[in-house]
Design a protein around this motif. Structure first.
Motif, PDB file in Angstrom:
ATOM      1  N   GLU A  20      24.968 -10.215  54.079  1.00  0.00           N
ATOM      2  CA  GLU A  20      23.703  -9.772  54.861  1.00  0.00           C
ATOM      3  C   GLU A  20      22.956  -8.523  54.404  1.00  0.00           C
ATOM      4  O   GLU A  20      21.644  -8.769  54.321  1.00  0.00           O
ATOM      5  CB  GLU A  20      24.135  -9.765  56.404  1.00  0.00           C
ATOM      6  CG  GLU A  20      22.929  -9.589  57.215  1.00  0.00           C
ATOM      7  CD  GLU A  20      21.957 -10.824  57.348  1.00  0.00           C
ATOM      8  OE1 GLU A  20      20.822 -10.640  57.363  1.00  0.00           O
ATOM      9  OE2 GLU A  20      22.345 -11.968  56.991  1.00  0.00           O
ATOM     10  N   ILE A  21      23.855  -7.785  53.791  1.00  0.00           N
ATOM     11  CA  ILE A  21      23.153  -6.370  53.537  1.00  0.00           C
ATOM     12  C   ILE A  21      22.510  -6.816  52.061  1.00  0.00           C
ATOM     13  O   ILE A  21      21.109  -6.368  51.976  1.00  0.00           O
ATOM     14  CB  ILE A  21      24.361  -5.460  53.027  1.00  0.00           C
ATOM     15  CG1 ILE A  21      25.010  -4.921  54.445  1.00  0.00           C
ATOM     16  CG2 ILE A  21      23.713  -4.127  52.124  1.00  0.00           C
ATOM     17  CD1 ILE A  21      26.221  -4.171  54.269  1.00  0.00           C
ATOM     18  N   GLY A  27      15.327  -8.841  50.540  1.00  0.00           N
ATOM     19  CA  GLY A  27      13.998  -9.028  51.114  1.00  0.00           C
ATOM     20  C   GLY A  27      12.994  -7.968  51.505  1.00  0.00           C
ATOM     21  O   GLY A  27      11.871  -8.110  51.312  1.00  0.00           O
ATOM     22  N   LEU A  28      13.582  -6.846  51.546  1.00  0.00           N
ATOM     23  CA  LEU A  28      12.615  -5.573  51.689  1.00  0.00           C
ATOM     24  C   LEU A  28      11.812  -5.397  50.197  1.00  0.00           C
ATOM     25  O   LEU A  28      10.908  -4.607  50.165  1.00  0.00           O
ATOM     26  CB  LEU A  28      13.394  -4.429  51.887  1.00  0.00           C
ATOM     27  CG  LEU A  28      14.174  -4.223  53.280  1.00  0.00           C
ATOM     28  CD1 LEU A  28      15.150  -2.964  53.394  1.00  0.00           C
ATOM     29  CD2 LEU A  28      12.926  -4.082  54.196  1.00  0.00           C
ATOM     30  N   ALA A  51      25.346   1.408  51.712  1.00  0.00           N
ATOM     31  CA  ALA A  51      24.450   2.199  50.856  1.00  0.00           C
ATOM     32  C   ALA A  51      24.773   1.887  49.404  1.00  0.00           C
ATOM     33  O   ALA A  51      23.891   1.811  48.531  1.00  0.00           O
ATOM     34  CB  ALA A  51      24.783   3.618  51.196  1.00  0.00           C
ATOM     35  N   ASP A  52      26.114   1.644  49.011  1.00  0.00           N
ATOM     36  CA  ASP A  52      26.300   1.259  47.570  1.00  0.00           C
ATOM     37  C   ASP A  52      25.755  -0.067  47.327  1.00  0.00           C
ATOM     38  O   ASP A  52      24.951  -0.285  46.410  1.00  0.00           O
ATOM     39  CB  ASP A  52      28.090   0.971  47.564  1.00  0.00           C
ATOM     40  CG  ASP A  52      28.694   2.174  47.577  1.00  0.00           C
ATOM     41  OD1 ASP A  52      28.210   3.478  47.196  1.00  0.00           O
ATOM     42  OD2 ASP A  52      29.821   1.880  48.063  1.00  0.00           O
ATOM     43  N   VAL A  56      22.897  -0.894  44.348  1.00  0.00           N
ATOM     44  CA  VAL A  56      22.953  -1.739  43.243  1.00  0.00           C
ATOM     45  C   VAL A  56      21.666  -2.580  43.476  1.00  0.00           C
ATOM     46  O   VAL A  56      21.133  -2.920  42.201  1.00  0.00           O
ATOM     47  CB  VAL A  56      24.134  -2.916  43.608  1.00  0.00           C
ATOM     48  CG1 VAL A  56      23.973  -4.189  42.838  1.00  0.00           C
ATOM     49  CG2 VAL A  56      25.548  -2.285  43.635  1.00  0.00           C
ATOM     50  N   VAL A  57      21.040  -3.126  44.282  1.00  0.00           N
ATOM     51  CA  VAL A  57      19.769  -3.820  44.324  1.00  0.00           C
ATOM     52  C   VAL A  57      18.592  -2.874  43.747  1.00  0.00           C
ATOM     53  O   VAL A  57      18.035  -3.252  42.647  1.00  0.00           O
ATOM     54  CB  VAL A  57      19.307  -4.162  45.760  1.00  0.00           C
ATOM     55  CG1 VAL A  57      17.904  -4.948  45.852  1.00  0.00           C
ATOM     56  CG2 VAL A  57      20.487  -4.990  46.318  1.00  0.00           C
TER      57      VAL A  57
END
Length: 98
Positions: A20-21, A27-28, A51-52, A56-57
């Protein structure tokens, strides 16, 4: 440098939460989360905080952009494999080494 006189716990996501994260942060950044293998990326980020996962994203999005490519599951998984090279240490590892 300030001193912290309290001890704060960092709670790591359970097995379902990293998916979900990833979904939220992809999506953001206007990426369709359905195009990614979120189960694989979540499984590869065991021990990462929210936060990790966000880092990554963001970092792999920049790397893909500079390579002239669109972000893919492979980019995200490579980041996990290259964690040390990208200076990202999951919170669990950082806590054990400090």
């Amino acid at each position: 440098m300030a001193r912290i006189d309290e001890i704060y716990g960092i709670y790591l996501p359970d097995l379902a939460e990293p998916e979900e994260i990833f979904r939220v942060h992809l999506g953001l950044k206007q990426r369709d989360p359905e195009r990614f293998d979120l189960e694989a990326t979540a499984g590869a980020t065991d021990g990462y905080t929210g936060a990790d996962v966000r880092e990554v994203v963001l970092m792999r999005l920049k790397i893909a952009f500079h390579a002239g490519k669109d972000l893919s599951t492979e980019h995200l998984l490579l980041h996990v494999a290259d964690g040390a090279a990208c200076r990202l240490r999951p919170a669990r590892v950082a806590a054990m080494t400090e």
